[in-house]
Design a protein around this motif. Structure first.
Motif, short mmCIF file in Angstrom:
data_model
loop_
_atom_site.label_atom_id
_atom_site.label_comp_id
_atom_site.label_asym_id
_atom_site.label_seq_id
_atom_site.Cartn_x
_atom_site.Cartn_y
_atom_site.Cartn_z
N THR A 1 0.69 -1.22 -0.02
CA THR A 1 0.11 -0.02 0.09
C THR A 1 0.98 1.28 -0.04
OG1 THR A 1 -1.42 -1.18 1.23
CG2 THR A 1 -1.95 0.98 1.25
N PRO A 2 0.91 2.10 -1.13
CA PRO A 2 1.26 3.25 -1.03
C PRO A 2 1.06 4.34 0.47
CG PRO A 2 0.05 3.23 -2.94
CD PRO A 2 -0.31 2.20 -2.10
N GLN A 3 2.29 4.90 0.81
CA GLN A 3 2.11 5.66 1.88
C GLN A 3 1.72 7.13 1.58
OE1 GLN A 3 2.75 4.24 5.25
NE2 GLN A 3 2.24 2.72 3.67
N ARG A 4 0.87 7.77 2.13
CA ARG A 4 0.39 9.20 2.03
C ARG A 4 1.65 10.06 1.93
NH1 ARG A 4 -4.41 10.89 5.39
NH2 ARG A 4 -5.10 9.48 4.35
N ASP A 5 1.63 10.90 0.94
CA ASP A 5 2.70 11.83 0.78
C ASP A 5 4.11 11.41 0.24
OD1 ASP A 5 0.88 14.00 1.52
OD2 ASP A 5 1.36 13.79 3.49
N ARG A 6 4.19 10.03 0.38
CA ARG A 6 5.65 9.44 0.13
C ARG A 6 5.54 8.53 -0.95
NH1 ARG A 6 9.84 9.99 3.58
NH2 ARG A 6 11.06 9.11 1.62
N GLU B 1 5.67 -2.50 7.56
CA GLU B 1 4.36 -1.78 7.45
C GLU B 1 3.89 -1.41 5.91
OE1 GLU B 1 2.77 2.72 8.23
OE2 GLU B 1 4.55 2.03 9.16
N ALA B 2 2.85 -1.60 5.51
CA ALA B 2 2.52 -1.76 4.12
C ALA B 2 2.51 -2.82 3.04
CB ALA B 2 2.70 -0.18 3.55
N VAL B 3 3.14 -3.62 3.66
CA VAL B 3 3.51 -4.99 2.54
C VAL B 3 2.40 -5.66 2.75
CG1 VAL B 3 4.84 -6.99 2.19
CG2 VAL B 3 6.03 -4.79 2.64
N ILE B 4 1.65 -6.08 1.64
CA ILE B 4 0.24 -6.67 1.54
C ILE B 4 0.88 -8.25 1.36
CG2 ILE B 4 -1.74 -6.86 0.32
CD1 ILE B 4 -1.68 -4.16 -0.40
N ILE C 1 9.02 3.06 2.12
CA ILE C 1 9.11 1.65 2.29
C ILE C 1 10.34 0.93 1.40
CG2 ILE C 1 7.97 -0.45 1.98
CD1 ILE C 1 6.57 1.42 3.99
N ALA C 2 10.32 1.60 0.28
CA ALA C 2 11.59 1.14 -0.37
C ALA C 2 12.75 1.40 0.31
CB ALA C 2 11.60 1.59 -1.88
N GLU C 3 13.01 2.72 0.94
CA GLU C 3 14.13 3.12 1.90
C GLU C 3 14.31 2.11 2.85
OE1 GLU C 3 13.29 7.22 2.69
OE2 GLU C 3 13.56 7.77 0.61
N LYS C 4 13.27 1.80 3.58
CA LYS C 4 13.43 0.63 4.75
C LYS C 4 14.01 -0.52 4.34
CE LYS C 4 10.91 -1.22 8.60
NZ LYS C 4 10.52 -0.84 9.65
N ILE C 5 13.50 -1.19 3.09
CA ILE C 5 13.73 -2.34 2.70
C ILE C 5 15.21 -2.26 2.05
CG2 ILE C 5 13.25 -3.98 0.62
CD1 ILE C 5 10.11 -3.19 1.07
N TYR C 6 15.82 -1.42 1.32
CA TYR C 6 16.99 -1.54 0.78
C TYR C 6 18.03 -1.32 1.70
CZ TYR C 6 17.16 3.71 0.03
OH TYR C 6 17.50 5.30 0.27
N GLN C 7 17.65 -0.92 3.18
CA GLN C 7 18.84 -0.97 4.10
C GLN C 7 19.35 -2.27 4.66
OE1 GLN C 7 19.90 1.93 4.98
NE2 GLN C 7 18.81 2.99 3.70
N TYR C 8 18.33 -3.17 4.25
CA TYR C 8 18.81 -4.87 4.71
C TYR C 8 19.95 -5.27 3.99
CZ TYR C 8 14.61 -5.18 7.36
OH TYR C 8 13.46 -4.75 8.27
N PRO C 9 20.84 -5.71 4.38
CA PRO C 9 22.24 -6.00 3.89
C PRO C 9 22.06 -7.09 2.80
CG PRO C 9 22.40 -6.85 5.95
CD PRO C 9 21.36 -6.04 6.01
N GLU C 10 21.03 -7.91 2.80
CA GLU C 10 20.58 -9.19 2.11
C GLU C 10 20.12 -8.76 0.70
OE1 GLU C 10 19.23 -10.61 6.06
OE2 GLU C 10 19.23 -8.80 4.91
#
Length: 158
Positions: free
Chosen positions: A69-74, A125-128, A79-88
Motif C-alpha cells: 500500500t503506498p504511503q500518504r505523501d511518500r 508496514e504496508a507490505v500486503i 518503504i523502499a528506503e526501509k527495505i533497501y537498508q537490509y544487507p541481503e
C-alpha cells in the motif's frame, strides 16, 4: 557525453588516458567530466561482475515480488528506503504491473532467504504480499553472457 557514460558502463577499468584516445578528447577534459559525473551522482559506483558459480562460494539469489500500500505523501519511497537498508537486498525496483516492488536478494541458503521474507520483509508496514522466485542459473547479467561456450562455426572440413 552519453558516449563516455556508455563506454564506462561497459568497461569501468579504462583509464582517462584510454578514454581520451577513444573519444578524441584531452585527458584532462575526460578526468574533469568523470569527476563531475561522480559529484553530480550520475556515476553512482563501480562494480565488478563475477561468475560466482565458478567459485566455492555457496549462495542463492532470489527475486521477490512485493505488493504494498503506498504511503500518504511518500508513495512507495519510504518503504523502499526501509527495505533497501537490509544487507541481503542487492537491488530494489519500483515496477508497473501486478506488483509494486521487485527485490533481488542474496542468502547462503533458501532457508536464509525464507527467513528474510518471513521475519524481515513481510512484517514491514504496508507490505500486503510477497512472491519469491529463486534464480537457478544466470545466463546473462548487465549485458555480460555467463559461461558461453565458443562454437566453432567453420564446420567439418573432411
Amino acid at each position: 557525453m552519453d558516449r563516455l557514460l556508455k563506454i564506462l558502463e561497459d568497461d569501468a577499468t579504462l583509464t582517462p588516458t584510454q578514454l581520451a584516445v577513444m573519444m578524441g578528447k584531452e585527458e584532462g577534459d575526460i578526468r574533469a567530466l568523470i569527476e563531475k559525473y561522480e559529484s553530480d551522482g550520475v556515476i553512482v559506483g563501480y562494480k565488478t561482475l563475477i561468475d560466482w558459480d565458478k567459485t566455492d562460494r555457496e549462495y542463492v539469489t532470489a527475486m521477490i515480488e512485493v505488493k504494498m500500500t503506498p504511503q500518504r505523501d511518500r508513495g512507495f519511497d519510504r518503504i523502499a528506503e526501509k527495505i533497501y537498508q537490509y544487507p541481503e537486498v542487492q537491488s530494489v525496483y519500483l515496477m508497473s504491473g501486478g506488483f509494486d516492488l521487485c527485490l533481488i536478494i542474496e542468502g547462503r541458503t533458501m532457508k536464509e532467504v525464507a527467513y528474510f521474507v518471513a521475519q524481515k520483509l513481510a512484517p514491514v508496514e504496508a507490505v500486503i504480499s510477497t512472491a519469491t522466485h529463486f534464480v537457478l542459473r544466470k545466463y546473462k547479467d548487465k549485458g555480460v553472457v555467463y559461461g558461453a561456450e565458443e562454437i566453432d562455426e567453420r564446420g567439418n572440413c573432411n
